[in-house]
Design an enzyme around this catalytic site. Sequence first.
Site, short mmCIF file in Angstrom:
data_model
loop_
_atom_site.label_atom_id
_atom_site.label_comp_id
_atom_site.label_asym_id
_atom_site.label_seq_id
_atom_site.Cartn_x
_atom_site.Cartn_y
_atom_site.Cartn_z
N GLU A 64 -53.75 -14.47 74.23
CA GLU A 64 -54.07 -15.88 74.00
C GLU A 64 -53.88 -16.29 72.54
O GLU A 64 -53.53 -17.43 72.24
CB GLU A 64 -55.51 -16.14 74.50
CG GLU A 64 -55.99 -17.57 74.42
CD GLU A 64 -55.04 -18.61 75.05
OE1 GLU A 64 -54.35 -18.29 76.04
OE2 GLU A 64 -55.00 -19.75 74.52
N GLY A 65 -54.08 -15.34 71.62
CA GLY A 65 -53.86 -15.66 70.20
C GLY A 65 -52.42 -16.09 69.96
O GLY A 65 -52.17 -17.13 69.33
N HIS A 66 -51.46 -15.31 70.47
CA HIS A 66 -50.04 -15.68 70.30
C HIS A 66 -49.76 -17.02 70.98
O HIS A 66 -49.04 -17.86 70.43
CB HIS A 66 -49.12 -14.65 70.97
CG HIS A 66 -49.18 -13.28 70.37
ND1 HIS A 66 -49.74 -12.20 71.02
CD2 HIS A 66 -48.69 -12.81 69.20
CE1 HIS A 66 -49.62 -11.12 70.27
NE2 HIS A 66 -49.00 -11.45 69.16
N GLY B 122 -50.96 -16.27 62.49
CA GLY B 122 -52.40 -16.16 62.75
C GLY B 122 -53.17 -15.79 61.49
O GLY B 122 -52.68 -15.01 60.66
N ASP C 42 -54.35 -11.94 60.31
CA ASP C 42 -53.62 -11.23 59.26
C ASP C 42 -53.66 -12.09 58.01
O ASP C 42 -52.66 -12.66 57.58
CB ASP C 42 -52.19 -10.96 59.72
CG ASP C 42 -52.16 -10.02 60.90
OD1 ASP C 42 -52.39 -8.82 60.70
OD2 ASP C 42 -51.96 -10.49 62.03
N GLN D 49 -51.44 -11.13 55.09
CA GLN D 49 -50.03 -11.42 55.44
C GLN D 49 -49.73 -12.90 55.22
O GLN D 49 -48.69 -13.27 54.67
CB GLN D 49 -49.80 -11.04 56.91
CG GLN D 49 -48.48 -11.54 57.48
CD GLN D 49 -48.20 -10.97 58.86
OE1 GLN D 49 -47.77 -9.85 58.98
NE2 GLN D 49 -48.42 -11.75 59.90
N VAL E 269 -58.26 -16.27 67.03
CA VAL E 269 -58.69 -16.49 68.42
C VAL E 269 -59.48 -15.25 68.84
O VAL E 269 -59.02 -14.11 68.64
CB VAL E 269 -57.48 -16.72 69.35
CG1 VAL E 269 -57.93 -16.95 70.78
CG2 VAL E 269 -56.65 -17.91 68.85
N MET F 209 -58.73 -11.27 68.87
CA MET F 209 -57.66 -10.82 69.77
C MET F 209 -56.57 -10.12 68.98
O MET F 209 -56.20 -10.56 67.89
CB MET F 209 -57.09 -11.99 70.54
CG MET F 209 -58.05 -12.51 71.57
SD MET F 209 -57.23 -13.63 72.70
CE MET F 209 -58.64 -14.17 73.65
N ARG G 125 -53.31 -4.61 69.59
CA ARG G 125 -53.80 -3.23 69.45
C ARG G 125 -55.13 -3.02 70.17
O ARG G 125 -55.55 -1.88 70.35
CB ARG G 125 -53.92 -2.86 67.97
CG ARG G 125 -52.53 -2.71 67.31
CD ARG G 125 -52.59 -2.13 65.92
NE ARG G 125 -51.29 -1.71 65.46
CZ ARG G 125 -50.54 -2.39 64.58
NH1 ARG G 125 -50.98 -3.53 64.06
NH2 ARG G 125 -49.35 -1.93 64.21
#
Length: 286
Positions: free
Chosen positions: A26-28, A138, A141, A144, A167, A175, A178
């Site tokens: 769901e995060g993606h 997101g 990270d 990043q 998320v 989420m 991994r």
Amino acid sequence: MEAWSRLESGKGKTIGLVPTMGFFHEGHLSLMRMAKGLADRVVVSLFVNPTQFGPGEDLATYPTSFAQDQESAAANGAAILFAPTAEAMYPPGSRTTVVVSGLTDTLCGASRPGHFTGVTTVVSKLFHLVRPDLAVFGQKDFQQLAVIRRMCLDLNMGIEIIGHPIVREADGLAMSSRNSYLTGSQRESALCLSRALKLARQLAAGGERSASRLADACRGLITSYPEATVDYISFVHQATLKDVSTVDRNTVLALAVKIGDKVRLIDNGYVRRPVSSYLESSDEPC
Ligand code: PAF
């Protein structure tokens, strides 16, 4: 990919890129929907980038679900799922990397030497291939995101970098692809990250401002969970990523914890309500 992007841009369409390594959750999907709300066309890239994995990390076992990912990307607004091979991305003779110094020495950069060079190199290549107007990443990270923002500014890339709030599962676990590595009992232990964030926020709300005392409290909580080993617990400035000794409204608590031998999870969040949240309804780094 480049030809399609040139064609769409030529028609006056804006392009939003969501770079991913696949195995969508769901995060993606929420990054894709956000991109769809901000750009005329959405490109989702799916590439498990070998250069950002260190020796002994999970490149060989990174989870995949290509057919399912294709369906989910289309259902969540992607016009293109761009999934190049490693040979296409790194043909023999490739010698150029993109390095963002300073910001990449700490946190995950310290634990995973070379990781961010792999990330900034592949993201630069994706930006050149897809030619997006904006790209959505997101905030889980968090380092990043800061590194990519810096790279875009420094190299005049002219791409708007958008952070999407973390998320979470209903019980608070951020989420992550991994998470699929976790056994049932490790899944319980993985809650130590979001609970440490909650604890730090509660103590800060009660007046505690010392980063080292907050870190001790978080360490105590995390290590009380079976199989949880702290990689780092850092209170940092949200933009410079430098350690702070006193938490203020710019302070982000960044966590990396190993659960069992193999699974390394990260999480982060503001410790005190950030100034931006008085304007927007976000409690994550922005
Ligand atoms: O966040 C990720 O999934 C990766 O680091 C990214 C940005 C797709 C680069 O490989």
